[in-house]
Each structure stands twice: as C-alpha cells, then as structure tokens.
Design a protein around this motif. Structure first.
Motif, PDB file in Angstrom:
ATOM      1  N   LEU A  51       5.261   4.011  -1.670  1.00 50.70           N
ATOM      2  CA  LEU A  51       6.139   5.072  -2.145  1.00 50.70           C
ATOM      3  C   LEU A  51       6.101   5.172  -3.662  1.00 50.70           C
ATOM      4  CD1 LEU A  51       9.326   4.393   0.027  1.00 50.70           C
ATOM      5  CD2 LEU A  51       7.691   6.255   0.302  1.00 50.70           C
ATOM      6  N   PRO A  52       6.175   6.396  -4.188  1.00 53.58           N
ATOM      7  CA  PRO A  52       6.331   6.576  -5.639  1.00 53.58           C
ATOM      8  C   PRO A  52       7.825   6.646  -5.975  1.00 53.58           C
ATOM      9  CG  PRO A  52       5.924   8.692  -4.626  1.00 53.58           C
ATOM     10  CD  PRO A  52       5.908   7.669  -3.514  1.00 53.58           C
ATOM     11  N   THR A  53       8.162   6.669  -7.243  1.00 55.69           N
ATOM     12  CA  THR A  53       9.568   6.818  -7.611  1.00 55.69           C
ATOM     13  C   THR A  53      10.052   8.240  -7.340  1.00 55.69           C
ATOM     14  OG1 THR A  53       8.925   7.273  -9.892  1.00 55.69           O
ATOM     15  CG2 THR A  53       9.547   5.012  -9.363  1.00 55.69           C
ATOM     16  N   ALA A  54       9.145   9.226  -7.362  1.00 52.39           N
ATOM     17  CA  ALA A  54       9.494  10.612  -7.029  1.00 52.39           C
ATOM     18  C   ALA A  54       8.333  11.237  -6.270  1.00 52.39           C
ATOM     19  CB  ALA A  54       9.774  11.404  -8.301  1.00 52.39           C
ATOM     20  N   GLY A  55       8.658  11.991  -5.211  1.00 54.30           N
ATOM     21  CA  GLY A  55       7.623  12.648  -4.418  1.00 54.30           C
ATOM     22  C   GLY A  55       7.414  11.951  -3.083  1.00 54.30           C
ATOM     23  N   GLU A  56       6.373  12.380  -2.371  1.00 56.91           N
ATOM     24  CA  GLU A  56       6.080  11.842  -1.045  1.00 56.91           C
ATOM     25  C   GLU A  56       5.162  10.639  -1.124  1.00 56.91           C
ATOM     26  OE1 GLU A  56       4.756  14.715   1.765  1.00 56.91           O
ATOM     27  OE2 GLU A  56       6.086  16.256   0.981  1.00 56.91           O
ATOM     28  N   GLY A  57       5.390   9.693  -0.221  1.00 55.66           N
ATOM     29  CA  GLY A  57       4.574   8.486  -0.164  1.00 55.66           C
ATOM     30  C   GLY A  57       3.506   8.583   0.898  1.00 55.66           C
ATOM     31  N   GLY A  58       2.931   7.437   1.253  1.00 54.03           N
ATOM     32  CA  GLY A  58       1.871   7.422   2.241  1.00 54.03           C
ATOM     33  C   GLY A  58       1.957   6.227   3.168  1.00 54.03           C
ATOM     34  N   LEU A  59       1.711   6.469   4.454  1.00 56.64           N
ATOM     35  CA  LEU A  59       1.669   5.428   5.472  1.00 56.64           C
ATOM     36  C   LEU A  59       0.249   5.384   5.996  1.00 56.64           C
ATOM     37  CD1 LEU A  59       3.232   3.453   7.379  1.00 56.64           C
ATOM     38  CD2 LEU A  59       3.422   5.378   8.945  1.00 56.64           C
ATOM     39  N   ALA A  60      -0.299   4.194   6.193  1.00 57.46           N
ATOM     40  CA  ALA A  60      -1.677   4.078   6.667  1.00 57.46           C
ATOM     41  C   ALA A  60      -1.839   2.857   7.558  1.00 57.46           C
ATOM     42  CB  ALA A  60      -2.634   3.986   5.488  1.00 57.46           C
ATOM     43  N   TRP A  61      -2.789   2.966   8.490  1.00 62.05           N
ATOM     44  CA  TRP A  61      -3.161   1.870   9.386  1.00 62.05           C
ATOM     45  C   TRP A  61      -4.520   1.347   8.981  1.00 62.05           C
ATOM     46  CZ3 TRP A  61      -0.214   0.000  13.432  1.00 62.05           C
ATOM     47  CH2 TRP A  61       0.941   0.727  13.737  1.00 62.05           C
ATOM     48  N   GLY A  62      -4.752   0.073   9.205  1.00 66.96           N
ATOM     49  CA  GLY A  62      -6.044  -0.531   8.912  1.00 66.96           C
ATOM     50  C   GLY A  62      -6.267  -1.767   9.760  1.00 66.96           C
ATOM     51  N   SER A  63      -7.520  -2.196   9.841  1.00 66.24           N
ATOM     52  CA  SER A  63      -7.834  -3.380  10.645  1.00 66.24           C
ATOM     53  C   SER A  63      -7.393  -4.674   9.961  1.00 66.24           C
ATOM     54  CB  SER A  63      -9.324  -3.418  10.963  1.00 66.24           C
ATOM     55  OG  SER A  63     -10.069  -3.374   9.768  1.00 66.24           O
ATOM     56  N   THR A  64      -7.245  -4.629   8.637  1.00 71.17           N
ATOM     57  CA  THR A  64      -6.733  -5.780   7.889  1.00 71.17           C
ATOM     58  C   THR A  64      -5.558  -5.326   7.029  1.00 71.17           C
ATOM     59  OG1 THR A  64      -8.155  -5.434   5.961  1.00 71.17           O
ATOM     60  CG2 THR A  64      -9.046  -6.803   7.758  1.00 71.17           C
ATOM     61  N   LEU A  65      -4.777  -6.283   6.570  1.00 65.68           N
ATOM     62  CA  LEU A  65      -3.624  -5.965   5.731  1.00 65.68           C
ATOM     63  C   LEU A  65      -4.063  -5.342   4.410  1.00 65.68           C
ATOM     64  CD1 LEU A  65      -0.593  -6.196   6.029  1.00 65.68           C
ATOM     65  CD2 LEU A  65      -0.695  -8.407   4.911  1.00 65.68           C
ATOM     66  N   ASP A  66      -5.138  -5.875   3.817  1.00 64.83           N
ATOM     67  CA  ASP A  66      -5.628  -5.326   2.554  1.00 64.83           C
ATOM     68  C   ASP A  66      -6.116  -3.888   2.707  1.00 64.83           C
ATOM     69  OD1 ASP A  66      -5.057  -7.605   1.091  1.00 64.83           O
ATOM     70  OD2 ASP A  66      -7.046  -8.483   1.405  1.00 64.83           O
ATOM     71  N   MET A  67      -6.785  -3.611   3.822  1.00 61.15           N
ATOM     72  CA  MET A  67      -7.279  -2.253   4.049  1.00 61.15           C
ATOM     73  C   MET A  67      -6.114  -1.282   4.219  1.00 61.15           C
ATOM     74  SD  MET A  67      -9.870  -0.843   6.980  1.00 61.15           S
ATOM     75  CE  MET A  67     -11.197  -1.864   6.405  1.00 61.15           C
ATOM     76  N   ALA A  68      -5.091  -1.685   4.955  1.00 59.49           N
ATOM     77  CA  ALA A  68      -3.919  -0.835   5.147  1.00 59.49           C
ATOM     78  C   ALA A  68      -3.206  -0.582   3.828  1.00 59.49           C
ATOM     79  CB  ALA A  68      -2.971  -1.479   6.157  1.00 59.49           C
ATOM     80  N   ARG A  69      -3.085  -1.615   2.998  1.00 57.56           N
ATOM     81  CA  ARG A  69      -2.453  -1.453   1.681  1.00 57.56           C
ATOM     82  C   ARG A  69      -3.229  -0.469   0.803  1.00 57.56           C
ATOM     83  NH1 ARG A  69       1.064  -5.849  -0.282  1.00 57.56           N
ATOM     84  NH2 ARG A  69       1.319  -7.342   1.409  1.00 57.56           N
ATOM     85  N   GLN A  70      -4.548  -0.601   0.771  1.00 54.77           N
ATOM     86  CA  GLN A  70      -5.372   0.268  -0.059  1.00 54.77           C
ATOM     87  C   GLN A  70      -5.288   1.717   0.405  1.00 54.77           C
ATOM     88  OE1 GLN A  70      -6.966  -0.553  -2.939  1.00 54.77           O
ATOM     89  NE2 GLN A  70      -7.208   1.660  -3.083  1.00 54.77           N
ATOM     90  N   LYS A  71      -5.373   1.909   1.739  1.00 53.36           N
ATOM     91  CA  LYS A  71      -5.290   3.266   2.275  1.00 53.36           C
ATOM     92  C   LYS A  71      -3.930   3.897   1.987  1.00 53.36           C
ATOM     93  CE  LYS A  71      -8.442   3.066   6.229  1.00 53.36           C
ATOM     94  NZ  LYS A  71      -8.472   3.153   7.708  1.00 53.36           N
ATOM     95  N   SER A  72      -2.849   3.127   2.117  1.00 50.09           N
ATOM     96  CA  SER A  72      -1.522   3.678   1.862  1.00 50.09           C
ATOM     97  C   SER A  72      -1.340   4.016   0.385  1.00 50.09           C
ATOM     98  CB  SER A  72      -0.421   2.729   2.337  1.00 50.09           C
ATOM     99  OG  SER A  72      -0.394   1.556   1.557  1.00 50.09           O
ATOM    100  N   MET A  73      -1.914   3.208  -0.491  1.00 50.28           N
ATOM    101  CA  MET A  73      -1.857   3.529  -1.931  1.00 50.28           C
ATOM    102  C   MET A  73      -2.611   4.827  -2.224  1.00 50.28           C
ATOM    103  SD  MET A  73      -0.027   1.643  -3.914  1.00 50.28           S
ATOM    104  CE  MET A  73      -0.751   1.876  -5.518  1.00 50.28           C
ATOM    105  N   ASN A  74      -3.803   4.978  -1.632  1.00 49.22           N
ATOM    106  CA  ASN A  74      -4.574   6.207  -1.838  1.00 49.22           C
ATOM    107  C   ASN A  74      -3.809   7.425  -1.316  1.00 49.22           C
ATOM    108  OD1 ASN A  74      -6.642   4.703  -2.936  1.00 49.22           O
ATOM    109  ND2 ASN A  74      -7.860   4.671  -1.070  1.00 49.22           N
ATOM    110  N   ASN A  75      -3.191   7.278  -0.135  1.00 46.48           N
ATOM    111  CA  ASN A  75      -2.401   8.377   0.420  1.00 46.48           C
ATOM    112  C   ASN A  75      -1.192   8.687  -0.454  1.00 46.48           C
ATOM    113  OD1 ASN A  75      -4.130   8.616   2.586  1.00 46.48           O
ATOM    114  ND2 ASN A  75      -2.821   7.461   3.993  1.00 46.48           N
ATOM    115  N   CYS A  76      -0.537   7.656  -0.955  1.00 42.31           N
ATOM    116  CA  CYS A  76       0.626   7.842  -1.813  1.00 42.31           C
ATOM    117  C   CYS A  76       0.246   8.614  -3.079  1.00 42.31           C
ATOM    118  CB  CYS A  76       1.235   6.485  -2.178  1.00 42.31           C
ATOM    119  SG  CYS A  76       2.676   6.592  -3.254  1.00 42.31           S
TER     120      CYS A  76
END
Length: 99
Positions: A51-76
């Motif tokens: 999530l950002p401090t303002a605006g819409e965030g991003g939710l993502a799924w991945g096969s590993t925790l690191d992949m899910a974190r990276q994808k959610s950051m990119n979506n955010c």
C-alpha cells in the motif's frame, strides 16, 4: 387425427425446452466464476499486499514469498500512479504463504 396429436405434443415440448435451457444456463453461470477464481491462484501459495500512503495499492500471488512481495510492489507502484496517489511511498503491509 394427426393434426390433433401434433397440437398436443407442441403444447408440452416448448415449455420443456425452455425449462431445460434455463436449468443448463443457471448451472453453467455458477461454474464459470468459480473456475475463473481458482485459476487465478492455481499453483501460487504465497501472497502479499503493498500500500502507498495515498492511492490504490496492489495484491499479488506468487510461488515464493519474495516473488509475491515483488509483484505486489510493482502493482502498488502502477495502481498508485494511475489513481493519483504516491507510488514512491509503496511498502508491503502483508505477506504470507498458505499451508
């Protein structure tokens, strides 16, 4: 005699066909949404939300925790920029793997 038999058959054929059509349509409508949902996370056991401090965030799924974190950051970053928020303030607020 033949005309009378044809009229009797046509009086129940049309309602029967309509009932079958309605039953098949109703049965397929529920299965489509379920299949679409399960396909989105098939094989991915980890998810993350950023999530950002303002605006819409991003939710993502991945096969590993690191992949899910990276994808959610990119979506955010993408969604925050599109919604007029602050993409530079995105950070992961939730990250877990299902058993």
């Amino acid at each position: 005699m033949i005309g009378k038999t044809a009229r009797q058959c046509s009086s129940w054929i049309l309602p029967s066909l309509l009932a079958i059509n309605l039953a098949l349509t109703a049965g397929c409508a529920g299965k489509t949404s379920t299949a679409r949902y399960s396909a989105s996370s098939a094989g991915s056991s980890c998810y993350a939300k950023a999530l950002p401090t303002a605006g819409e965030g991003g939710l993502a799924w991945g096969s590993t925790l690191d992949m899910a974190r990276q994808k959610s950051m990119n979506n955010c970053i993408r969604y925050a920029g599109q919604s007029g928020g602050t993409p530079t303030t995105c950070h992961v607020v939730l990250a877990e793997c299902k058993n």
